[in-house]
Each structure stands twice: as structure tokens, then as C-alpha cells.
Scaffold this active site. Structure first.
Site, PDB file in Angstrom:
ATOM      1  CB  CYS A 203      -3.429  12.139  -4.333  1.00 42.41           C
ATOM      2  SG  CYS A 203      -4.660  11.655  -3.125  1.00 42.41           S
TER       3      CYS A 203
ATOM      4  CD  GLU B 145      -7.270   4.429  -4.538  1.00 41.28           C
ATOM      5  OE1 GLU B 145      -7.372   5.648  -4.772  1.00 41.28           O
ATOM      6  OE2 GLU B 145      -8.233   3.649  -4.583  1.00 41.28           O
TER       7      GLU B 145
HETATM    8  P1  NAD Z   1       5.910   6.803  -5.162  1.00 40.51           P
HETATM    9  O1  NAD Z   1       5.198   6.109  -6.270  1.00 40.51           O
HETATM   10  O2  NAD Z   1       7.262   7.357  -5.414  1.00 40.51           O
HETATM   11  O3  NAD Z   1       6.101   5.801  -3.923  1.00 40.51           O
HETATM   12  C1  NAD Z   1       5.018   5.079  -3.361  1.00 40.51           C
HETATM   13  C2  NAD Z   1       5.550   3.798  -2.735  1.00 40.51           C
HETATM   14  O4  NAD Z   1       6.147   2.995  -3.749  1.00 40.51           O
HETATM   15  C3  NAD Z   1       6.608   4.012  -1.662  1.00 40.51           C
HETATM   16  O5  NAD Z   1       6.324   3.162  -0.566  1.00 40.51           O
HETATM   17  C4  NAD Z   1       7.905   3.627  -2.351  1.00 40.51           C
HETATM   18  O6  NAD Z   1       8.843   3.042  -1.485  1.00 40.51           O
HETATM   19  C5  NAD Z   1       7.454   2.603  -3.384  1.00 40.51           C
HETATM   20  N1  NAD Z   1       8.298   2.631  -4.591  1.00 40.51           N
HETATM   21  C6  NAD Z   1       8.911   3.712  -5.140  1.00 40.51           C
HETATM   22  N2  NAD Z   1       9.577   3.360  -6.268  1.00 40.51           N
HETATM   23  C7  NAD Z   1       9.384   2.029  -6.411  1.00 40.51           C
HETATM   24  C8  NAD Z   1       9.818   1.070  -7.388  1.00 40.51           C
HETATM   25  N3  NAD Z   1      10.594   1.442  -8.403  1.00 40.51           N
HETATM   26  N4  NAD Z   1       9.421  -0.212  -7.247  1.00 40.51           N
HETATM   27  C9  NAD Z   1       8.630  -0.586  -6.213  1.00 40.51           C
HETATM   28  N5  NAD Z   1       8.198   0.272  -5.263  1.00 40.51           N
HETATM   29  C10 NAD Z   1       8.567   1.556  -5.349  1.00 40.51           C
HETATM   30  O7  NAD Z   1       4.900   7.894  -4.635  1.00 40.51           O
HETATM   31  P2  NAD Z   1       5.118   8.984  -3.511  1.00 40.51           P
HETATM   32  O8  NAD Z   1       6.129   9.966  -3.998  1.00 40.51           O
HETATM   33  O9  NAD Z   1       5.350   8.335  -2.184  1.00 40.51           O
HETATM   34  O10 NAD Z   1       3.664   9.677  -3.456  1.00 40.51           O
HETATM   35  C11 NAD Z   1       3.269  10.669  -4.333  1.00 40.51           C
HETATM   36  C12 NAD Z   1       2.400  10.158  -5.448  1.00 40.51           C
HETATM   37  O11 NAD Z   1       1.350   9.380  -4.951  1.00 40.51           O
HETATM   38  C13 NAD Z   1       1.728  11.270  -6.238  1.00 40.51           C
HETATM   39  O12 NAD Z   1       1.755  10.958  -7.607  1.00 40.51           O
HETATM   40  C14 NAD Z   1       0.302  11.270  -5.716  1.00 40.51           C
HETATM   41  O13 NAD Z   1      -0.657  11.804  -6.603  1.00 40.51           O
HETATM   42  C15 NAD Z   1       0.097   9.824  -5.475  1.00 40.51           C
HETATM   43  N6  NAD Z   1      -0.936   9.611  -4.461  1.00 40.51           N
HETATM   44  C16 NAD Z   1      -2.129   9.071  -4.831  1.00 40.51           C
HETATM   45  C17 NAD Z   1      -3.125   8.902  -3.876  1.00 40.51           C
HETATM   46  C18 NAD Z   1      -4.468   8.303  -4.201  1.00 40.51           C
HETATM   47  O14 NAD Z   1      -5.184   8.003  -3.267  1.00 40.51           O
HETATM   48  N7  NAD Z   1      -4.824   8.124  -5.458  1.00 40.51           N
HETATM   49  C19 NAD Z   1      -2.880   9.289  -2.564  1.00 40.51           C
HETATM   50  C20 NAD Z   1      -1.649   9.833  -2.249  1.00 40.51           C
HETATM   51  C21 NAD Z   1      -0.677   9.984  -3.189  1.00 40.51           C
END
Ligand code: NAD
Length: 459
Positions: A245, A211
Site C-alpha cells: 500500500c 486504512e
Molecule cells: P479490498 O478492499 O478489495 O478488500 C479488503 C477486504 O474487504 C477483504 O477482506 C474483502 O473480503 C472485503 N471486501 C471486499 N469487497 C467488499 C464489499 N463489497 N463489502 C464488504 N467487504 C468487502 O482490498 P484488497 O484488494 O484486499 O487490498 C488492496 C487494497 O488495500 C489496495 O487499495 C491497498 O492500497 C489497500 N491497502 C491499504 C493498506 C493500509 O494500511 N492503508 C494496507 C494494505 C492494503
């Protein structure tokens, strides 16, 4: 913490092998216990989100806890029905048979959640995974620590760790989790990290739901009801301080109504948050200093039409309208994910194409219009996860609508019955009768070849 991960996974596999999680009554009982635990902690959850980014209580109830409770209620009520083997029509070539789809759990599921709706986006996938009979390890976001802590408390009060367990931590923990072999991975977060997850999962051929995010356009044509449009755009954009999002990332407005829309947006924002939005109890903050700095950086050199005030002591950024950023600006190249709304005018459908077609398929799109033809045209022309006509964000609320992206905005969709299906393998079974055995298929083949060319009629 990293060292305990293999042990927890092993315990979950052991528990799964007892088949306890396959009992529907057990799944329902557990989900009911989770429902009660969330109700008991609803105030504390609101406080945690307020501590994390001053999320207004009403927004936490409306977009976090109550959504999760509604998902639980629906799942508990419908689970027996969803989990029943489903009969499908048999085909003549298998005569005599009855044909069935059995839904079985994958096994050990990993859920990785983001910070922007830190409670809801961690719990909703967990509900689907448990409902489908899996065990779960959940890693909430390290950015919203207060919420992650309360999620861990709730889960450990309802589930033994061999059934569901929360592991808190950042990138290192996430990567240690991904180094294990899971039976399913459900990830919500950025497209960049989604790619990392997909790559890691591929090493074990683990199925995934991703997602992700993207730049969701909001199109306003010259026939739209501008007063209503401005209210609904401002609500969807500045809810959660723009950290949604499916928030409209930018507005594409017909040149003829651009200034009227800007005036209406200014009014709607002032009506919602007052003249000094910093004092409004209804406006959340940017989640941390790094994101605050990133957003301020995006504003550099841009023409601000409204808002733009900020305060780094609590990461405040006022709802901000920006006039005509160029396609190559940072504002238009990256997902904004904050309270900044670029307003870009268009005149022809070619102009629209120029902005939308060149970008990756977004998670959402919104169309404000009173023209059926225009609406139909946009729906037919552009690919995106989902959206709304004459409103924003609300597609999220209907549990019968699958929620997910397409292309770079994601793989797979969930909510309601879709969540149960996401975490279930569909096992196809043909139950063959033994009272007759039609010999035609067995060698030596005696059916004339001209007749074999009509076998398709038996499928
Ligand atoms: P992110 O991708 O930075 O982090 C998400 C998760 O991934 C966190 O738990 C983090 O610890 C983990 N993570 C981060 N870097 C990682 C790596 N290198 N390897 C493994 N795991 C890692 O996202 P965010 O900043 O928490 O959220 C914002 C983003 O999420 C935006 O792009 C938003 O559009 C998207 N989002 C999508 C939805 C949806 O339902 N499609 C919902 C909410 C947010």
C-alpha cells in the site's frame, strides 16, 4: 457460516460483560500465548505465503511475522504503562479537583483485512484491539486462502471464540458481518470498499479506522544521489511484487536527471533479481489471475523502458518501467498495486503540482533530494499519510510513528501505542473535592457581569 455470526457476536458481548478482558494480567497472558503460537508456526506461515503468491521467505519474515512479533513484544512490555489512568492538569474553575483520562475498551471489534500483507495486516490490528481489552472477530482476505487458514488455526489455538474468532470468507461474509452492530470497525483495503464500510458503520454510529490506498508519488530532484535513490526505489517498489500500500506508485523525476535515473534503476533491478527475473527466488508473484490481467491491461499502449515480460501460468510479471504515461492513462488514473513503475519527468514546480495536486491525498510520498529547501517545500505543500526523505516504505518500521492515511487514503492511524489508543475510548473524569464548595456558579448569580467577563482566566 452467515447464520453463526450473530451467535458469535452475542457470545463475545457476554464475555466482555464479565469484565475479564479488562484485567491487564489477562490481556498480557493472552498476548504472550499469541507470541509463542506465532513463533511455533513461523515456518508454516512462510509456506502459506509462498503457496499464496510465492512470497520469498525473507520477505515474509521481514514484513509479516517479525513485524507482528515486534508489535507483540512492545505491547506486552508497555501495556501496564499505557493502560494506567493518566493524570492531567486540573483547571481553577473546578477547584478543588484532580483530572484523569481512563482508557476503556469499546467492546466487540470487527477487523477486516486485505490480501497484500495477509498475515501482518490481519494480526497487527488484532493485537491493538486485544491489548486495549476488546473482543475481536477477524475476517482475513478470501484471496490468500492458505494464509487465512493458518491465521484461523493460530487464533483458535490461543483464544476461545468468545474472546477472538476468525471468520473466513469473501464479500458475502464481509457484508453479513457488517450488518451487525459492532462497537468498533477496523478496515484495511481499497478506498472503494472503505466507502462501503463507512456507510455500513454509520447506520449504527460505529467508530471506524479505515486504512486505505492511493497513488503514492516518489519525487527525485536534480540534486539526488541517483545510485542510492534507484536502489531504494526499486526495493520499495518491487518488494512483495509491488503489492504494497505504501509502495511508490510512480516516479516524478527532474528532466535533467531522468535518463541517468532510468539507467540506474535498470541496474538496480538487474542486481536485485538477475537478468531473468522470472528465475529469481526473491521476486513474489502477482496474487491471482484477475490482478495479473488487470496489470497487463494497464500496460497496453504504453512505452515500456524495461521489463514487461510476463507468464500467466504463475502470474509472473517482471519489474517494469514505463515511460511517460499520460495523466489520463489507466496507469495514472488507478492505484497500480503491482510491479509497474511509471517514470514521468518534470521541470518546474508547476509540473509537479499538475501531477500531485489534482489527485486524492495519497497514503505516502517519497522525496529524493539533497536540497533542504526543496524537501521543506514539498513537505509544506502536499498532504499525504506519511513518507520518507531519501528512502521508501521504511516509515512503516518505526512503531512510534503513527501509520495511516488522510483524505481518501484513510481515517485514523495505528502501530505501537497508537494501536492501543485506537481501540480505547478515552474517558475523561474530574474527581472533585468535597471539603469546600465555592458558591459562585450557583443561581441566583451574584457575581457582577463585568467580572464574569474574566472567567476565562480560570480555565
Ligand atoms: P479490498 O478492499 O478489495 O478488500 C479488503 C477486504 O474487504 C477483504 O477482506 C474483502 O473480503 C472485503 N471486501 C471486499 N469487497 C467488499 C464489499 N463489497 N463489502 C464488504 N467487504 C468487502 O482490498 P484488497 O484488494 O484486499 O487490498 C488492496 C487494497 O488495500 C489496495 O487499495 C491497498 O492500497 C489497500 N491497502 C491499504 C493498506 C493500509 O494500511 N492503508 C494496507 C494494505 C492494503
Amino acid at each position: 457460516m452467515q447464520d453463526t455470526i450473530p451467535k458469535i457476536l452475542q457470545e463475545q458481548r457476554l464475555f466482555f460483560s464479565t469484565h475479564k478482558t479488562k484485567e491487564i494480567a489477562f490481556r498480557k497472558k493472552t498476548l504472550l500465548a499469541l507470541y509463542k503460537a506465532i513463533i511455533a508456526k513461523e515456518d508454516a506461515i512462510c509456506e502459506a505465503l509462498y503457496k499464496d503468491f510465492k512470497k520469498p521467505r525473507f520477505e515474509t519474515l521481514g514484513t509479516e511475522t517479525q513485524i507482528v512479533l515486534a508489535e507483540l513484544k512492545l505491547t506486552i512490555r508497555k501495556l501496564g504503562h499505557w493502560a494506567k489512568p493518566e493524570k492531567v492538569s486540573p483547571v481553577w474553575i473546578n477547584f478543588p479537583s484532580s483530572d484523569w483520562i481512563y482508557r476503556e475498551p469499546y467492546g466487540a471489534v470487527l477487523v477486516i483485512a486485505p490480501w497484500n500483507y495477509p498475515f501482518q495486516l490481519a494480526l497487527t490490528p488484532l493485537i491493538g484491539a486485544i491489548a486495549a481489552g476488546n473482543t475481536v472477530v477477524l475476517k482475513p482476505s478470501e484471496v490468500t486462502t492458505n494464509t487465512s487458514k493458518i491465521i484461523a488455526e493460530i487464533i483458535s489455538s490461543v483464544f476461545p471464540p468468545q474472546h477472538a474468532h476468525v471468520i473466513q470468507g469473501g464479500v458475502e461474509i464481509s457484508q453479513a458481518l457488517l450488518a451487525q452492530r459492532w462497537d468498533y470497525i477496523f478496515f484495511t483495503g481499497s478506498t472503494r470498499v472503505g466507502q462501503i464500510i463507512y456507510e455500513q458503520a454509520s447506520k449504527h454510529l460505529t467508530p471506524v479506522t479505515l486504512e486505505l490506498g492511493g497513488k503514492s508519488p516518489c519525487i527525485v530532484d536534480e540534486t539526488a544521489n541517483l545510485k542510492l535513490a534507484s536502489k531504494r526505489i526499486a526495493w520499495g517498489k518491487f518488494l512483495n511484487a509491488g503489492q504494497t500500500c505504501v509502495a511508490p506508485d510512480y516516479v516524478l523525476v527532474h528532466k535533467k536527471v531522468k535518463s541517468a535515473l532510468i539507467e540506474a534503476l535498470k541496474k538496480s533491478i538487474t542486481n536485485a533479481y538477475g537478468k531473468e527475473s522470472e528465475l529469481s527466488p526473491d521476486l513474489a508473484r502477482v496474487v491471482n489471475a484477475a490482478h495479473h490481467k488487470r496489470l497487463l491491461g494497464m500496460l497496453k499502449g504504453e512505452k515500456i523502458l524495461f521489463g514487461g515480460t510476463h507468464n500467466s501460468t504463475d502470474n509472473f510479471l517482471a519489474p517494469t518501467l514505463v515511460d511517460e504515461p499520460t495523466k489520463n492513462s489507466q496507469l495514472m488514473q488507478e492505484e497500480i498495486f503491482g510491479p509497474i513503475l511509471p517514470i514521468i519527468s518534470y521541470e518546474t514546480e508547476d509540473d509537479l503540482n499538475h501531477f500531485i495536486m489534482g489527485t486524492d491525498k495519497p497514503l505516502a510520498a517519497y522525496i529524493f533530494t539533497n536540497s533542504r529547501t526543496f524537501r521543506k517545500k514539498i513537505l509544506q505543500t502536499y498532504s499525504f499519510g506519511g513518507g520518507a526523505i531519501n528512502d521508501t516504505v521504511i516509515q512503516y518500521a518505526n512503531k512510534d510513528l503513527p501509520f495511516g492515511g488522510v483524505g481518501k487514503s484513510g481515517i485514523g492511524a495505528y502501530h505501537g501505542k497508537n494501536s492501543f489508543e485506537v481501540f480505547s475510548h478515552l474517558k475523561a473524569i474530574v474527581k472533585k473535592g468535597t471539603w469546600i464548595d465555592i458558591p459562585v456558579r450557583y443561581a441566583p448569580y451574584r457575581v457582577p457581569l463585568w467580572l464574569a467577563k474574566h472567567i476565562k482566566r480560570l480555565f
